[in-house]
Enzyme design. Structure first.
Site, PDB file in Angstrom:
ATOM      1  N   HIS A   1     -15.154   3.280 -15.353  1.00 25.53           N
ATOM      2  CA  HIS A   1     -15.001   2.545 -14.098  1.00 25.53           C
ATOM      3  C   HIS A   1     -16.240   1.710 -13.778  1.00 25.53           C
ATOM      4  O   HIS A   1     -16.221   0.890 -12.867  1.00 25.53           O
ATOM      5  CB  HIS A   1     -14.718   3.549 -12.969  1.00 25.53           C
ATOM      6  CG  HIS A   1     -14.230   2.945 -11.699  1.00 25.53           C
ATOM      7  ND1 HIS A   1     -14.979   2.935 -10.544  1.00 25.53           N
ATOM      8  CD2 HIS A   1     -13.070   2.321 -11.394  1.00 25.53           C
ATOM      9  CE1 HIS A   1     -14.292   2.346  -9.582  1.00 25.53           C
ATOM     10  NE2 HIS A   1     -13.136   1.958 -10.069  1.00 25.53           N
TER      11      HIS A   1
ATOM     12  N   ARG B   1     -14.212   2.756   4.462  1.00 22.95           N
ATOM     13  CA  ARG B   1     -13.059   1.911   4.778  1.00 22.95           C
ATOM     14  C   ARG B   1     -11.744   2.690   4.809  1.00 22.95           C
ATOM     15  O   ARG B   1     -10.932   2.532   5.687  1.00 22.95           O
ATOM     16  CB  ARG B   1     -12.936   0.776   3.765  1.00 22.95           C
ATOM     17  CG  ARG B   1     -11.834  -0.234   4.107  1.00 22.95           C
ATOM     18  CD  ARG B   1     -11.422  -1.060   2.903  1.00 22.95           C
ATOM     19  NE  ARG B   1     -10.613  -0.304   1.977  1.00 22.95           N
ATOM     20  CZ  ARG B   1     -10.794  -0.252   0.666  1.00 22.95           C
ATOM     21  NH1 ARG B   1     -11.797  -0.904   0.124  1.00 22.95           N
ATOM     22  NH2 ARG B   1     -10.001   0.448  -0.103  1.00 22.95           N
TER      23      ARG B   1
ATOM     24  N   ASN C   1       0.832  -1.207   0.000  1.00 24.46           N
ATOM     25  CA  ASN C   1       0.000   0.000   0.000  1.00 24.46           C
ATOM     26  C   ASN C   1       0.868   1.259   0.000  1.00 24.46           C
ATOM     27  O   ASN C   1       0.617   2.213  -0.743  1.00 24.46           O
ATOM     28  CB  ASN C   1      -0.901   0.028   1.240  1.00 24.46           C
ATOM     29  CG  ASN C   1      -2.081  -0.916   1.146  1.00 24.46           C
ATOM     30  OD1 ASN C   1      -2.357  -1.479   0.088  1.00 24.46           O
ATOM     31  ND2 ASN C   1      -2.773  -1.097   2.249  1.00 24.46           N
TER      32      ASN C   1
ATOM     33  N   HIS D   1     -15.308  -3.494  -0.058  1.00 22.93           N
ATOM     34  CA  HIS D   1     -15.161  -2.792  -1.325  1.00 22.93           C
ATOM     35  C   HIS D   1     -16.491  -2.355  -1.934  1.00 22.93           C
ATOM     36  O   HIS D   1     -16.517  -1.504  -2.816  1.00 22.93           O
ATOM     37  CB  HIS D   1     -14.407  -3.693  -2.317  1.00 22.93           C
ATOM     38  CG  HIS D   1     -13.945  -3.014  -3.554  1.00 22.93           C
ATOM     39  ND1 HIS D   1     -14.564  -3.177  -4.787  1.00 22.93           N
ATOM     40  CD2 HIS D   1     -12.931  -2.149  -3.763  1.00 22.93           C
ATOM     41  CE1 HIS D   1     -13.927  -2.457  -5.693  1.00 22.93           C
ATOM     42  NE2 HIS D   1     -12.934  -1.816  -5.117  1.00 22.93           N
TER      43      HIS D   1
END
Length: 740
Positions: A461, A590, A79, A618
């Site tokens: 997207h 999140r 990350n 997600h």
């Protein structure tokens, strides 16, 4: 790539299609406007660092198996790498170019970099503390990370032989002097600098060895006991074999990251060719991070600093392991007792009741599939059935990320080879998947698929499949709308929703969506879908305004939302206005959250929590009470591919999908959304000062992931919904959560 591949993107010159504009209603002035930006919003980048700290804290979670804790440490490392290569590199670029565009909280790029660099150093220091603790526990479990520890003779002998046969032939030592130009160090490259004296004449010499990326990140010694050594540690140990006739006075391991973002130029005439060259340029971007081991030889360090352009780059010295992401190799150790028990997702009973006929099951009633608790195979089977069904005449598919071994791609190729009309919208701008997507596009085109690359400025997207099937005297359209990617690997670890419907309204709107992408035909009006950048923001604002009106009329007014990120100031201001008007708002965000909850007069009716656990949350969900307390049957419920970010609302093609079928509505609202809100074991509460606190487990702890792993879903169960095991009903209690 066929010769005509570039022609498809030639018409994209000049950015967006004429007449297509983002809908962004003016911000409603509210009491929050009296506060300075730093008191209204959290900084986006610092919020991201707080998120990665939460990920790292899972490596300290003693309820997790040991190797899973090591996995979270590795994830925090990967990350951080991406954050540096994209976000931090972008800010450094703004500083170099003298761009003073302030952040949402009023900071200049230079001010942000100062704070970010301090935060990253703190994070890296914390990572090494965690690794030290995990190393001791791994030792006790029979897994040894060798590092600089002394080896037994048999271990040293085996490593010597391994080095000679498998490592040394791949290494290329290079002297650093006027006769040898300083070597190029690739992005994410690791190397070792040696300071030596030549025995024959006493001359001082510097040599560099770059670790080839093809070599294993860690080497496992043979035997039942697991012993692992990092490849750079192995090279340092065996350096005398590389440099006979030299005395090694010092050495140091280093690693660097480069600016890896790809900026799209408006005059890019051939998007495919542009991305092929841009990927090459990315590997040579400016250095944004230089990591050095703390025992790095001072003379060698000076040499590095002299030859690398380090303006606005961060230099960090740390002990031991430099690339935490590489620990993923050790996590693969075959010790199942040190990992989560394998989970096998369920397959929807209703499709099985129709003998695997996805179309028949969807025709009967809308279905929502909750990944990874329910199998992603449903999505694959839907496309495979479409490919083999002689009555299917056309398939249209968006592809953002499809993975390296994609069954989705195989199904589309099979459909095209079977003579069906197949259109694939391949998004070349999917960061770090550009090269993979170019390869898929080439394979699809060779099979006869019509490949479209979308817009230059906007990413496509939205996750949509559309299948047109001949039935009776006419045609029926079957649609899949997802909150996640068509990626079989992430579908096993990301929580996402897949919604299937044969409702003609959704089919007509999906057709408009694809016409928008492929032909720039703006959807002036849709029946059910909202499509960004022309409609999602407006729909969300409309729903928020309705809740404000209910509150002002003295009726219950509530908003629930589940997002990955919330950074758009206009959307945040709308939520502030709703809170000030009396709307109760519960958010599950999140990752990044720029909204500041719990501020008197502005956001005291807004709560924000973040869930971090075994699965990566997600899915994107919005729920509006519609005049009643949530959850209720009248609530307006939506799933979406879009987060609460400006780029999603104004610069991407996204969809906001209303959920109207009763059973699907109940699952998304009363099961998925509610379970996230009442979770206590994996939740963090965001306070008004920007800190996150773990939620108190309470007398009856509730784990959202365990609940979905052990309980069936409401949708897609067919006869099992009435005859099989009942789904435990969840309930929300003010001041706490309960489960009935």
């Amino acid at each position: 790539m066929p010769a005509d591949a570039g022609d498809r993107s030639a018409g994209l010159k000049g950015a967006t299609p004429a007449g297509v504009k983002s809908i962004a209603p003016p911000t409603v002035p509210g009491p929050e406007q009296a506060l300075p930006p730093a008191e209204r919003y959290f900084n986006r980048e610092m919020s991201w660092l707080a998120f990665n700290h939460r990920v790292l804290e899972e490596a300290r979670n003693e309820t997790y198996p040991l190797l899973e804790r090591l996995r979270f440490l590795s994830i925090s490392g990967s990350n951080l790498d991406e954050f540096m290569m994209v976000r931090v590199a972008g800010l450094a670029g703004q500083v170099r170019r003298g761009i003073d565009e302030n952040s949402i909280d009023g900071l200049t790029p230079s001010q942000q970099l100062q704070r970010i660099y301090a935060g990253i150093e703190q994070l890296v220091h914390r990572q090494h503390e965690v690794l030290t603790g995990l190393t001791r526990l791994l030792d006790d479990a029979g897994i040894r990370l060798i590092g600089n520890r002394k080896l037994e003779k048999n271990e040293a002998d085996w490593l010597g032989d391994y080095f000679d046969e498998h490592v040394m032939p791949a290494l290329t030592p290079q002297a650093i002097d006027p006769a040898h130009p300083f070597p190029f160090i690739a992005n994410q490259g690791t190397g070792i600098l040696f300071s030596m004296v030549r025995a024959s004449d006493g001359a001082q010499v510097h040599e560099m060895i770059l670790i080839p990326p093809a070599l294993p990140r860690f080497v496992r010694l043979p035997g039942e006991a697991a012993c692992w050594i990092a490849i750079e540690d192995l090279v340092r140990r065996k350096a005398s074999r590389i440099f006979p006739g030299f005395r090694i006075h010092g050495s140091g391991v280093f690693r660097l990251l480069r600016d890896s973002d790809i900026e799209i130029e408006e005059d890019a005439e051939d998007l495919v060719r542009y991305f092929r060259t841009a990927i090459q340029r990315r590997r040579r971007g400016r250095v944004i991070l230089l990591q050095l081991q703390d025992d790095f030889d001072p003379a060698a360090e000076d040499l590095l600093r002299t030859h690398l352009r380090l303006d606005h780059a961060l230099v960090i010295k740390s002990r031991g392991q430099l690339a935490m992401s590489g620990l993923a190799t050790v996590v693969d150790e075959k010790r199942p007792e040190l990992k989560f028990e394998p989970y096998n997702p369920r397959y929807p009973e209703r499709i099985l009741e129709h003998n695997g006929d996805c179309f028949a099951a969807i025709r009967e009633k809308d279905i929502v599939i909750h990944h990874p608790f329910e199998s992603f195979d449903v999505v694959i089977d839907f496309l495979r059935q479409a490919a083999s069904d002689p009555d299917v005449i056309a398939i249209k598919q968006t592809l953002y990320r499809a993975g390296k071994q994609s069954a989705v791609i195989a199904a589309l190729i099979a459909a095209a080879e079977a003579g069906k009309s197949v259109t694939a919208v391949v998004e070349l701008k999917a960061r770090f998947d550009e090269e993979q997507n170019l390869m898929w596009a080439s394979q699809l085109e060779r099979a006869g698929v019509q490949v479209i690359y979308g817009f230059v400025d906007w990413k496509t997207h939205a996750k949509v499949s559309m299948v047109v099937r001949r039935e009776g005297e006419g045609y029926r359209t079957y649609c899949h709308f997802g909150t996640g990617n068509y990626h079989p690997v992430t579908a096993r670890i990301y929580t996402d929703l897949s919604f299937f419907t044969a409702d003609p309204r959704f089919g007509r709107d999906a057709g408009l969506l694809f016409n928008f992408i492929t032909g720039y035909i703006e959807p002036k009006a849709t029946e059910v879908l909202s499509i960004s950048p022309v409609g999602v923001r407006a729909k969300l604002y409309e729903c928020i305004e309705r809740e404000i009106a209910f509150a002002k009329a003295g009726k219950p007014a509530q908003i629930w939302a589940k997002l990955n990120s919330l950074t758009d100031s206009q959307l945040i201001n709308r939520l502030y206005a709703a809170s000030a008007a009396g709307v109760e708002i519960s958010l599950v965000v999140r990752g990044i959250c720029c909204l500041r909850p719990g501020v008197e007069g502005i956001s005291e009716r807004i709560t924000v929590k973040s869930i971090i656990g075994r699965f990566l949350e997600h899915s994107r969900i919005w729920a509006f009470g519609n005049g009643g307390e949530l959850p209720n049957r009248r609530a307006r419920v939506f799933i979406s591919s879009a987060d609460g970010m400006t780029r999603n609302l104004d610069r991407r093609v996204e969809v906001l999908v209303p959920i109207r079928n009763k059973t699907v509505h109940d699952q998304v609202l009363d099961q998925v959304m509610l379970a996230n809100l009442i979770d206590t074991e994996q939740s963090w509460k965001l306070d008004a000062d920007g800190t996150y606190q773990r939620t108190d487990h309470g007398p009856k702890p509730f784990n959202v992931h365990r609940y979905f792993m052990t309980n069936p879903s409401l949708s897609g169960r067919g006869a099992a919904l009435t005859k099989g095991r009942k789904v435990p009903k969840l309930a929300l209690r003010r001041g706490g959560a309960t489960r009935a």
